[in-house]
Design a protein around this motif. Sequence first.
Motif, PDB file in Angstrom:
ATOM      1  N   GLY A 142       5.904  -2.124   6.330  1.00 15.94           N
ATOM      2  CA  GLY A 142       5.558  -2.710   5.033  1.00 15.94           C
ATOM      3  C   GLY A 142       4.901  -1.785   4.036  1.00 15.94           C
ATOM      4  O   GLY A 142       4.445  -2.237   2.977  1.00 15.94           O
ATOM      5  N   TYR A 143       4.848  -0.482   4.321  1.00 18.28           N
ATOM      6  CA  TYR A 143       4.239   0.453   3.381  1.00 18.28           C
ATOM      7  C   TYR A 143       5.282   0.994   2.407  1.00 18.28           C
ATOM      8  O   TYR A 143       6.471   1.080   2.731  1.00 18.28           O
ATOM      9  CB  TYR A 143       3.598   1.634   4.126  1.00 18.28           C
ATOM     10  CG  TYR A 143       2.436   1.249   5.000  1.00 18.28           C
ATOM     11  CD1 TYR A 143       1.175   1.041   4.453  1.00 18.28           C
ATOM     12  CD2 TYR A 143       2.598   1.090   6.375  1.00 18.28           C
ATOM     13  CE1 TYR A 143       0.103   0.688   5.255  1.00 18.28           C
ATOM     14  CE2 TYR A 143       1.533   0.734   7.189  1.00 18.28           C
ATOM     15  CZ  TYR A 143       0.288   0.532   6.620  1.00 18.28           C
ATOM     16  OH  TYR A 143      -0.765   0.172   7.410  1.00 18.28           O
ATOM     17  N   GLU A 144       4.831   1.367   1.224  1.00 25.37           N
ATOM     18  CA  GLU A 144       5.675   2.091   0.278  1.00 25.37           C
ATOM     19  C   GLU A 144       5.361   3.574   0.464  1.00 25.37           C
ATOM     20  O   GLU A 144       4.208   3.981   0.288  1.00 25.37           O
ATOM     21  CB  GLU A 144       5.365   1.657  -1.153  1.00 25.37           C
ATOM     22  CG  GLU A 144       6.218   2.349  -2.205  1.00 25.37           C
ATOM     23  CD  GLU A 144       5.935   1.864  -3.609  1.00 25.37           C
ATOM     24  OE1 GLU A 144       6.069   2.664  -4.552  1.00 25.37           O
ATOM     25  OE2 GLU A 144       5.560   0.677  -3.767  1.00 25.37           O
ATOM     26  N   VAL A 145       6.363   4.350   0.840  1.00 27.19           N
ATOM     27  CA  VAL A 145       6.118   5.730   1.246  1.00 27.19           C
ATOM     28  C   VAL A 145       6.887   6.715   0.365  1.00 27.19           C
ATOM     29  O   VAL A 145       8.071   6.523   0.083  1.00 27.19           O
ATOM     30  CB  VAL A 145       6.526   5.957   2.723  1.00 27.19           C
ATOM     31  CG1 VAL A 145       6.168   7.374   3.159  1.00 27.19           C
ATOM     32  CG2 VAL A 145       5.857   4.921   3.630  1.00 27.19           C
ATOM     33  N   SER A 146       6.209   7.767  -0.065  1.00 28.46           N
ATOM     34  CA  SER A 146       6.853   8.856  -0.796  1.00 28.46           C
ATOM     35  C   SER A 146       6.631  10.149  -0.023  1.00 28.46           C
ATOM     36  O   SER A 146       5.632  10.306   0.678  1.00 28.46           O
ATOM     37  CB  SER A 146       6.267   8.988  -2.207  1.00 28.46           C
ATOM     38  OG  SER A 146       4.887   9.265  -2.159  1.00 28.46           O
ATOM     39  N   MET A 194       0.848  -1.180   0.000  1.00 28.08           N
ATOM     40  CA  MET A 194       0.000   0.000   0.000  1.00 28.08           C
ATOM     41  C   MET A 194       0.889   1.236   0.000  1.00 28.08           C
ATOM     42  O   MET A 194       1.869   1.321   0.737  1.00 28.08           O
ATOM     43  CB  MET A 194      -0.907  -0.002   1.227  1.00 28.08           C
ATOM     44  CG  MET A 194      -1.826  -1.207   1.326  1.00 28.08           C
ATOM     45  SD  MET A 194      -3.056  -1.269   0.004  1.00 28.08           S
ATOM     46  CE  MET A 194      -4.277  -0.120   0.638  1.00 28.08           C
ATOM     47  N   LYS A 195       0.534   2.216  -0.848  1.00 28.55           N
ATOM     48  CA  LYS A 195       1.354   3.421  -1.002  1.00 28.55           C
ATOM     49  C   LYS A 195       0.797   4.574  -0.165  1.00 28.55           C
ATOM     50  O   LYS A 195      -0.406   4.845  -0.184  1.00 28.55           O
ATOM     51  CB  LYS A 195       1.393   3.839  -2.469  1.00 28.55           C
ATOM     52  CG  LYS A 195       2.038   2.817  -3.402  1.00 28.55           C
ATOM     53  CD  LYS A 195       2.005   3.330  -4.837  1.00 28.55           C
ATOM     54  CE  LYS A 195       2.605   2.319  -5.795  1.00 28.55           C
ATOM     55  NZ  LYS A 195       2.553   2.797  -7.201  1.00 28.55           N
ATOM     56  N   ILE A 196       1.686   5.247   0.533  1.00 23.42           N
ATOM     57  CA  ILE A 196       1.316   6.413   1.337  1.00 23.42           C
ATOM     58  C   ILE A 196       2.171   7.600   0.891  1.00 23.42           C
ATOM     59  O   ILE A 196       3.380   7.469   0.707  1.00 23.42           O
ATOM     60  CB  ILE A 196       1.537   6.145   2.836  1.00 23.42           C
ATOM     61  CG1 ILE A 196       0.614   5.011   3.309  1.00 23.42           C
ATOM     62  CG2 ILE A 196       1.291   7.413   3.661  1.00 23.42           C
ATOM     63  CD1 ILE A 196       0.826   4.612   4.756  1.00 23.42           C
ATOM     64  N   MET A 197       1.527   8.751   0.732  1.00 19.41           N
ATOM     65  CA  MET A 197       2.240   9.973   0.363  1.00 19.41           C
ATOM     66  C   MET A 197       2.206  10.930   1.555  1.00 19.41           C
ATOM     67  O   MET A 197       1.146  11.202   2.117  1.00 19.41           O
ATOM     68  CB  MET A 197       1.588  10.630  -0.853  1.00 19.41           C
ATOM     69  CG  MET A 197       2.240  11.920  -1.296  1.00 19.41           C
ATOM     70  SD  MET A 197       1.446  12.585  -2.796  1.00 19.41           S
ATOM     71  CE  MET A 197       2.344  14.141  -2.972  1.00 19.41           C
ATOM     72  N   ILE A 198       3.376  11.437   1.951  1.00 17.38           N
ATOM     73  CA  ILE A 198       3.486  12.378   3.055  1.00 17.38           C
ATOM     74  C   ILE A 198       3.683  13.779   2.493  1.00 17.38           C
ATOM     75  O   ILE A 198       4.631  14.028   1.743  1.00 17.38           O
ATOM     76  CB  ILE A 198       4.664  12.023   3.981  1.00 17.38           C
ATOM     77  CG1 ILE A 198       4.497  10.610   4.560  1.00 17.38           C
ATOM     78  CG2 ILE A 198       4.786  13.045   5.111  1.00 17.38           C
ATOM     79  CD1 ILE A 198       5.710  10.136   5.361  1.00 17.38           C
TER      80      ILE A 198
END
Length: 227
Positions: free
Chosen positions: A29-33, A6-10
């Motif tokens: 386990g998150y994909e973070v940008s 799951m992708k999260i954008m900060i």
Amino acid sequence: MPGVKMKIMIVEDDEALAGEVRSFLEKWGYEVSVAERFDEITQEFSEHKPQLVLMDINLPYYDGFYWCTRIRQISEVPIIYISSRNDDRDQIMAIAQGGDDYVEKPFRLQILRAKVEAILRRTYQYKVKEQIFISVGLEFDPVSSSLFFDGKEIELTRSERRIFSRLMEARPDVVFRDELMMELWNTDEYVSDGTLTTVICRLRNKLKCACGKNIINTKKGQGYFVL
């Protein structure tokens, strides 16, 4: 989705905080940008295609309310505000502008993670190619009663499949022990008073080893449930 993080954008201009939150979420386990162009947030959003946005309010160029409104014009992705503003009017404005939740700074990272997981579960708990999202990386196939973590099947016995399927059918409600015992009686395996406890224990251990989390919860004196 099997094998897909799951992708999260900060969207946070405090680089130290953004980096801390990013590192913490990646460990889970998150994909973070992290946003870099604060005058082009919607463009970065379209490039990253996240499943959730963490949005600060005080930002360069335009505030978080503005960007939330812009994102809402193109997407219904959940947005959690993270802000040092603690005025009730700000929180009301945040929700009115399309936000899904509000976390005040300073905050505990574990609290933020709990809110992220709750919103992701609520938003994406639907079947994708017959897979039901349970937690990050963990999916359940109701057709075959199979569990998958990061796309790999978790080996389950017939009894474990029946028990977990029943828990998923009732989720998030409690399934009483008597009901679960009936599920076991419908298998070819020998059933004794301690069989259900043994099956639940094995399931918990397998899930804990796979994803590092306690998925099956106990309602003392009643039964078990999956959140």
